[in-house]
Design a protein around this motif. Structure first.
Motif, PDB file in Angstrom:
ATOM      1  N   GLU A  11       0.799  -1.231   0.000  1.00  0.00           N
ATOM      2  CA  GLU A  11       0.000   0.000   0.000  1.00  0.00           C
ATOM      3  C   GLU A  11       0.830   1.278   0.000  1.00  0.00           C
ATOM      4  OE1 GLU A  11      -2.944  -0.343   3.052  1.00  0.00           O
ATOM      5  OE2 GLU A  11      -4.101  -1.807   1.919  1.00  0.00           O
ATOM      6  N   PRO A  12       1.819   1.435   0.895  1.00  0.00           N
ATOM      7  CA  PRO A  12       2.601   2.685   0.859  1.00  0.00           C
ATOM      8  C   PRO A  12       3.404   2.828  -0.429  1.00  0.00           C
ATOM      9  CG  PRO A  12       3.101   1.423   2.857  1.00  0.00           C
ATOM     10  CD  PRO A  12       2.192   0.593   2.019  1.00  0.00           C
ATOM     11  N   VAL A  13       3.902   1.717  -0.945  1.00  0.00           N
ATOM     12  CA  VAL A  13       4.672   1.755  -2.193  1.00  0.00           C
ATOM     13  C   VAL A  13       3.754   2.182  -3.339  1.00  0.00           C
ATOM     14  CG1 VAL A  13       5.987   0.377  -3.851  1.00  0.00           C
ATOM     15  CG2 VAL A  13       6.350   0.053  -1.396  1.00  0.00           C
ATOM     16  N   SER A  14       2.580   1.608  -3.408  1.00  0.00           N
ATOM     17  CA  SER A  14       1.624   1.971  -4.456  1.00  0.00           C
ATOM     18  C   SER A  14       1.241   3.450  -4.375  1.00  0.00           C
ATOM     19  CB  SER A  14       0.359   1.121  -4.366  1.00  0.00           C
ATOM     20  OG  SER A  14       0.635  -0.206  -4.730  1.00  0.00           O
ATOM     21  N   LEU A  15       1.049   3.950  -3.161  1.00  0.00           N
ATOM     22  CA  LEU A  15       0.686   5.362  -2.993  1.00  0.00           C
ATOM     23  C   LEU A  15       1.801   6.285  -3.490  1.00  0.00           C
ATOM     24  CD1 LEU A  15      -1.024   5.316   0.512  1.00  0.00           C
ATOM     25  CD2 LEU A  15      -2.114   5.743  -1.693  1.00  0.00           C
ATOM     26  N   ARG A  16       3.047   5.982  -3.122  1.00  0.00           N
ATOM     27  CA  ARG A  16       4.167   6.819  -3.580  1.00  0.00           C
ATOM     28  C   ARG A  16       4.292   6.790  -5.098  1.00  0.00           C
ATOM     29  NH1 ARG A  16       6.603   4.715   1.083  1.00  0.00           N
ATOM     30  NH2 ARG A  16       7.713   3.101  -0.073  1.00  0.00           N
ATOM     31  N   LEU A  17       4.153   5.608  -5.691  1.00  0.00           N
ATOM     32  CA  LEU A  17       4.281   5.494  -7.144  1.00  0.00           C
ATOM     33  C   LEU A  17       3.108   6.154  -7.855  1.00  0.00           C
ATOM     34  CD1 LEU A  17       5.701   1.882  -7.379  1.00  0.00           C
ATOM     35  CD2 LEU A  17       6.921   4.011  -7.822  1.00  0.00           C
ATOM     36  N   ALA A  18       1.922   6.097  -7.274  1.00  0.00           N
ATOM     37  CA  ALA A  18       0.749   6.747  -7.876  1.00  0.00           C
ATOM     38  C   ALA A  18       0.941   8.256  -7.930  1.00  0.00           C
ATOM     39  CB  ALA A  18      -0.512   6.391  -7.102  1.00  0.00           C
ATOM     40  N   GLU A  19       1.609   8.822  -6.921  1.00  0.00           N
ATOM     41  CA  GLU A  19       1.894  10.254  -6.929  1.00  0.00           C
ATOM     42  C   GLU A  19       2.901  10.625  -8.016  1.00  0.00           C
ATOM     43  OE1 GLU A  19       3.245  11.068  -2.977  1.00  0.00           O
ATOM     44  OE2 GLU A  19       1.231  11.015  -2.135  1.00  0.00           O
ATOM     45  N   GLU A  20       3.772   9.693  -8.333  1.00  0.00           N
ATOM     46  CA  GLU A  20       4.810   9.936  -9.342  1.00  0.00           C
ATOM     47  C   GLU A  20       4.319   9.680 -10.768  1.00  0.00           C
ATOM     48  OE1 GLU A  20       9.262   8.211 -10.340  1.00  0.00           O
ATOM     49  OE2 GLU A  20       8.440   7.957  -8.336  1.00  0.00           O
ATOM     50  N   PHE A  21       3.494   8.663 -10.955  1.00  0.00           N
ATOM     51  CA  PHE A  21       3.030   8.267 -12.287  1.00  0.00           C
ATOM     52  C   PHE A  21       1.551   8.617 -12.428  1.00  0.00           C
ATOM     53  CE2 PHE A  21       6.718   5.641 -11.486  1.00  0.00           C
ATOM     54  CZ  PHE A  21       7.406   5.725 -12.687  1.00  0.00           C
ATOM     55  N   LEU A  22       1.281   9.888 -12.629  1.00  0.00           N
ATOM     56  CA  LEU A  22      -0.100  10.374 -12.680  1.00  0.00           C
ATOM     57  C   LEU A  22      -0.865   9.885 -13.909  1.00  0.00           C
ATOM     58  CD1 LEU A  22       0.546  14.033 -11.473  1.00  0.00           C
ATOM     59  CD2 LEU A  22      -0.272  12.092 -10.128  1.00  0.00           C
ATOM     60  N   THR A  23      -0.159   9.547 -14.978  1.00  0.00           N
ATOM     61  CA  THR A  23      -0.832   9.117 -16.205  1.00  0.00           C
ATOM     62  C   THR A  23      -1.125   7.617 -16.235  1.00  0.00           C
ATOM     63  OG1 THR A  23       1.277   8.827 -17.354  1.00  0.00           O
ATOM     64  CG2 THR A  23       0.205  10.979 -17.553  1.00  0.00           C
ATOM     65  N   THR A  28      -3.257  -0.343 -12.431  1.00  0.00           N
ATOM     66  CA  THR A  28      -2.040  -0.828 -13.079  1.00  0.00           C
ATOM     67  C   THR A  28      -0.862  -0.740 -12.109  1.00  0.00           C
ATOM     68  OG1 THR A  28      -2.862  -0.124 -15.233  1.00  0.00           O
ATOM     69  CG2 THR A  28      -0.489  -0.502 -15.045  1.00  0.00           C
ATOM     70  N   ILE A  29      -0.789   0.343 -11.364  1.00  0.00           N
ATOM     71  CA  ILE A  29       0.286   0.508 -10.380  1.00  0.00           C
ATOM     72  C   ILE A  29       0.169  -0.548  -9.294  1.00  0.00           C
ATOM     73  CG2 ILE A  29       1.209   2.042  -8.594  1.00  0.00           C
ATOM     74  CD1 ILE A  29       0.409   4.392 -10.478  1.00  0.00           C
ATOM     75  N   ASP A  30      -1.035  -0.756  -8.776  1.00  0.00           N
ATOM     76  CA  ASP A  30      -1.246  -1.778  -7.743  1.00  0.00           C
ATOM     77  C   ASP A  30      -0.859  -3.163  -8.250  1.00  0.00           C
ATOM     78  OD1 ASP A  30      -2.161   0.082  -5.910  1.00  0.00           O
ATOM     79  OD2 ASP A  30      -4.285  -0.311  -6.322  1.00  0.00           O
ATOM     80  N   GLU A  58      10.833   0.899 -12.235  1.00  0.00           N
ATOM     81  CA  GLU A  58      11.428   0.567 -13.531  1.00  0.00           C
ATOM     82  C   GLU A  58      10.383  -0.007 -14.484  1.00  0.00           C
ATOM     83  OE1 GLU A  58      14.444   1.283 -14.725  1.00  0.00           O
ATOM     84  OE2 GLU A  58      14.825   2.329 -12.847  1.00  0.00           O
ATOM     85  N   HIS A  59       9.519  -0.870 -13.979  1.00  0.00           N
ATOM     86  CA  HIS A  59       8.454  -1.440 -14.823  1.00  0.00           C
ATOM     87  C   HIS A  59       7.497  -0.345 -15.293  1.00  0.00           C
ATOM     88  CE1 HIS A  59       8.798  -5.811 -13.143  1.00  0.00           C
ATOM     89  NE2 HIS A  59       9.921  -5.371 -13.644  1.00  0.00           N
ATOM     90  N   LEU A  60       7.134   0.555 -14.382  1.00  0.00           N
ATOM     91  CA  LEU A  60       6.201   1.630 -14.742  1.00  0.00           C
ATOM     92  C   LEU A  60       6.840   2.610 -15.723  1.00  0.00           C
ATOM     93  CD1 LEU A  60       4.663   2.174 -11.220  1.00  0.00           C
ATOM     94  CD2 LEU A  60       3.499   1.208 -13.219  1.00  0.00           C
ATOM     95  N   LEU A  61       8.127   2.875 -15.566  1.00  0.00           N
ATOM     96  CA  LEU A  61       8.825   3.724 -16.542  1.00  0.00           C
ATOM     97  C   LEU A  61       8.803   3.085 -17.925  1.00  0.00           C
ATOM     98  CD1 LEU A  61      11.912   4.979 -14.510  1.00  0.00           C
ATOM     99  CD2 LEU A  61      10.119   6.392 -15.530  1.00  0.00           C
ATOM    100  N   ALA A  62       8.964   1.784 -17.976  1.00  0.00           N
ATOM    101  CA  ALA A  62       8.893   1.084 -19.263  1.00  0.00           C
ATOM    102  C   ALA A  62       7.513   1.219 -19.887  1.00  0.00           C
ATOM    103  CB  ALA A  62       9.259  -0.387 -19.081  1.00  0.00           C
ATOM    104  N   ILE A  63       6.479   1.135 -19.060  1.00  0.00           N
ATOM    105  CA  ILE A  63       5.106   1.294 -19.561  1.00  0.00           C
ATOM    106  C   ILE A  63       4.914   2.705 -20.118  1.00  0.00           C
ATOM    107  CG2 ILE A  63       2.685   1.475 -18.838  1.00  0.00           C
ATOM    108  CD1 ILE A  63       3.277  -0.827 -16.859  1.00  0.00           C
ATOM    109  N   VAL A  64       5.335   3.701 -19.358  1.00  0.00           N
ATOM    110  CA  VAL A  64       5.157   5.100 -19.773  1.00  0.00           C
ATOM    111  C   VAL A  64       5.965   5.393 -21.037  1.00  0.00           C
ATOM    112  CG1 VAL A  64       5.633   7.489 -19.106  1.00  0.00           C
ATOM    113  CG2 VAL A  64       4.571   5.943 -17.481  1.00  0.00           C
TER     114      VAL A  64
END
Length: 74
Positions: A11-23, A28-30, A58-64
């Motif tokens: 949960e905390p990891v997902s919240l931090r990443l959601a703030e960073e990857f707004l698009t 998907t982040i969860d 790193e995975h989310l950066l690849a998606i973006v």
């Protein structure tokens, strides 16, 4: 008990990443964070929040970065 510990890790990891990857959709982040936790567990690696966040980022950066550029209107 392990599922509860994994949820508190994710949960905390997902919240931090959601703030960073707004698009990127929150679902998907969860899912990405859950996949990283499952992979670490499968490999016998201790899934610390820092490691999970780094790999998921790193995975989310690849998606973006693999998304096609927006179409320009002419």
């Amino acid at each position: 008990m392990l599922a509860l510990a994994t949820r508190f890790l994710r949960e905390p990891v997902s919240l931090r990443l959601a703030e960073e990857f707004l698009t990127v959709p929150v679902d998907t982040i969860d899912r990405c964070v859950a996949d990283v936790c499952a992979c670490a567990q499968h490999l016998g690696v201790t899934a610390t929040p820092e490691i999970v966040e780094r790999i998921a980022r790193e995975h989310l950066l690849a998606i973006v970065n693999s998304a096609p550029p927006p179409r320009s209107s002419r």
